[in-house]
Motif scaffolding. Structure first.
Motif, PDB file in Angstrom:
ATOM      1  N   ASN A  28       0.882  -1.165   0.000  1.00 37.87           N
ATOM      2  CA  ASN A  28       0.000   0.000   0.000  1.00 37.87           C
ATOM      3  C   ASN A  28       0.922   1.217   0.000  1.00 37.87           C
TER       4      ASN A  28
ATOM      5  N   ASP B  30       0.546   4.292  -1.000  1.00 40.74           N
ATOM      6  CA  ASP B  30      -0.018   5.551  -0.478  1.00 40.74           C
ATOM      7  C   ASP B  30       0.033   5.597   1.045  1.00 40.74           C
TER       8      ASP B  30
ATOM      9  N   ASP C 253      -8.341   0.437  -1.194  1.00 35.00           N
ATOM     10  CA  ASP C 253      -8.184   1.001   0.152  1.00 35.00           C
ATOM     11  C   ASP C 253      -9.235   2.097   0.328  1.00 35.00           C
TER      12      ASP C 253
ATOM     13  N   GLY D 177      -4.640  -2.657  -0.500  1.00 39.33           N
ATOM     14  CA  GLY D 177      -5.467  -1.978  -1.481  1.00 39.33           C
ATOM     15  C   GLY D 177      -4.855  -0.741  -2.085  1.00 39.33           C
TER      16      GLY D 177
ATOM     17  N   LEU E 142      -5.783   3.146  -3.601  1.00 39.41           N
ATOM     18  CA  LEU E 142      -6.816   4.176  -3.481  1.00 39.41           C
ATOM     19  C   LEU E 142      -7.621   4.212  -4.788  1.00 39.41           C
TER      20      LEU E 142
ATOM     21  N   ASN F 148      -6.075   6.079  -7.678  1.00 41.30           N
ATOM     22  CA  ASN F 148      -4.664   5.828  -7.995  1.00 41.30           C
ATOM     23  C   ASN F 148      -4.556   5.259  -9.417  1.00 41.30           C
TER      24      ASN F 148
END
Lengths: 371, 371
Positions: A262, A264, B130, B137, B139, B142
């Motif tokens: 992940n 982000d 996510d 996950g 976003l 993204n």
């Protein structure tokens, strides 16, 4: 087969570290001039027992009657069941006596002593002493001690064998001096309780103390007949965080796979979560950064700098990464090893150990779980 | 047989509460107009699955491939494996497809998508989104989302089926409004990701969300095809502490025996400790007093006022007593029931459920554990 061929999550046991840990504690017991009665609640494996007891020369300690039955099936004859006996379990304990196992049971109340006295089987009984941990046990100077002894000793079938204590509060400190002080409290409490029993003409041929920290840092075992210790066979971050072992003595690790990035959130995900690692966070009292485990490489089980399991859900271990380069270094599919907080809790989630030397898988050892 | 005849510790499952919980969630899904795909990571039992899926009418969710194999052995054909797939597990997943199981796998990286594309088996793929939990996950906005979709959709064998998200952050709040807000974030994230995929002409026939709190408090399921929930089958103190269920809806409890009285320390000891209860303390965020579990009577599973498992060691539950009268009320040998913090973690320590109605044991149901 190498470690990289194994499905994850699974439990790895480093053969050389295990053997070195067994030797370290055997040397300690010899130096203190006291018998070692290993507590097999950590390993729960006949294969480990065979190495730790050197061909059944030593008596053993267990935490459940299922363990007692399992180790008896594998040849153990001298067993201390070091958890207060539930009266409803007396038939199960008597069955072990009937098959020739010298089983010692533990209690700390007149109620339990009366149940033992009334049962009719020739139980061997230890009275639990509270040496400052304030878990089970009677304080050494509590009048209850003699009342319990009298209930057992006055009955026809059971035999009083002595006293047992456990300095669980040694886990709350983190220096050799502080542990040594608690070890002395543990010793004095057991010896004092035994003296009171002896003065009242009760038998006290077993005076049993122990925990891994106190066994390793005690300055004297005067007056004791044996010490029990368990987690030293594997060690863990909990012990390492308290200065009881070095990180490179930790013999147990969980093999896991990177299953997600992940980016982000600055996090990579492992397939070892709360079930695979346990939710024990004992090491964080003294090493807050370790979270649910320290992430290491597969080949040498050396820490990957700054990588810890910072959170867990049932099947996910969350690893907050200090910088994005970690994503390139550990792509999805990479295997890592996680040093556990508490070996006893982590190992309990698994049916077997994969025994490893460097990155070679050299054996598989079964465990007994449950109750 | 009654509960009092059982050896301790063991796991009790209240039949009526289970059935009421299943009905509550089924009604909820019907009211929202969305399919329910129960997450069987909590129960891990074909007996529970048969009741929750109403004769396999519903698809199911699992957290390990071992669960997938076990439930397939018991007739499940439509399974979502809701943990990111490790590339080394693809052969095992392909074997499930080969035996006719409609298995959906999950991923959130191009690396994993490339491994799936290169494998050659006709994998059914969901992309993990996510929605604010920041576990696995991508976003919804993204660019990676489309890159992953393209990797799957552009390959010959695998099929992209849609998106999946889980609002694990719903566990961090404790009011219906706060949970409803997170449920809406969960819905919007999944729908937004699906819209982006649709705009780029990728297939999105599955838009899957879910957690027990968000499923119960969501105000809308518009745009979703299914919701997943797991712990609602049993509930636990974690859910109760957040207002998600009442205490008398908790269907799972651990039967334990009082094995010691440490009167000087004001504490009674149970034979249910860290292994029997787990070390999860999730409920303490909102109910600090519960510790490792709430102590209840055997017959009605009603709380014994002021009694909680305040500490645990491996096989000991410590219960600090509010006054000495408790020692008389609960002599050594008394059985009690402990409501667990987190049903998924606690149940994992056991091989089976003893199914009870009032104090009668009416059945024994097996579980699948491990990996």
């Amino acid at each position: 087969m190498t470690i990289r061929d194994l499905d994850t999550p699974c439990l790895l046991l480093d053969h050389r570290r295990l053997d070195a840990n067994l030797q370290r504690m055997a040397d300690r017991a010899a130096a203190l001039g006291v018998s070692l009665r290993p507590h097999l609640k950590t390993a729960k494996s006949a294969h480990v027992a065979a190495r730790v007891t050197d061909g059944n020369r030593l008596g053993i300690t267990v935490s459940t009657l299922r363990e007692a039955e399992y180790f008896a099936d594998h040849g153990a004859t001298d067993i201390v069941y070091a958890v207060g006996i539930a009266p409803a379990r007396l038939d199960q304990a008597a069955a072990l006596l009937a098959r020739g196992v010298d089983l010692k049971i533990l209690l700390d109340t007149v109620t339990a002593a009366e149940a033992v006295a009334a049962h009719g089987a020739p139980f061997q009984v230890l009275i639990e002493i509270d040496c400052g941990d304030h878990r089970g046990g009677v304080l050494p100077d509590n009048p209850l001690l003699l009342e319990i002894a009298d209930t057992i000793d006055g009955a026809v079938a059971p035999a009083l064998r002595g006293v047992l204590t456990h300095a669980g509060h040694a886990y709350r400190v983190a220096t050799a001096d502080a542990i040594a002080t608690i070890a002395e409290e543990e010793r004095v409490a057991a010896v004092r309780a035994a003296e009171r029993l002896r003065e009242a003409s009760f038998p006290t041929d077993i005076i049993s103390v122990g925990s891994t920290p106190t066994a390793l840092f005690a300055r004297s075992a005067a007056g004791l007949t044996e010490m029990r210790a368990g987690v030293y066979v594997f060690f863990d971050l909990d012990q390492q965080s308290r200065g009881v072992c070095r990180r490179d003595e930790i013999a147990l690790s969980v093999l896991a796979t990177v299953i997600g990035h992940n980016v982000d959130a600055g996090k990579l995900l492992l397939d070892a979560g709360g079930l695979a690692l346990s939710k024990d966070t004992g090491a964080t009292a003294f090493r807050p950064e370790v979270g649910y485990g320290e992430v290491c490489d597969v080949a040498g089980c050396q820490p990957l700098p700054g990588l810890f399991v910072t959170a867990v859900s049932q099947e996910h271990g969350h690893v907050q990464v200090p910088d994005a380069a970690v994503f390139d270094a550990l792509p999805v599919g990479t295997k890592v090893r996680v040093l556990p907080n508490h070996a006893c809790m982590t190992a309990a989630a698994y049916e077997e150990y994969f025994v490893v030397t460097d990155d070679a898988v050299v054996d598989r050892w079964s465990r007994v779980n449950g109750w």
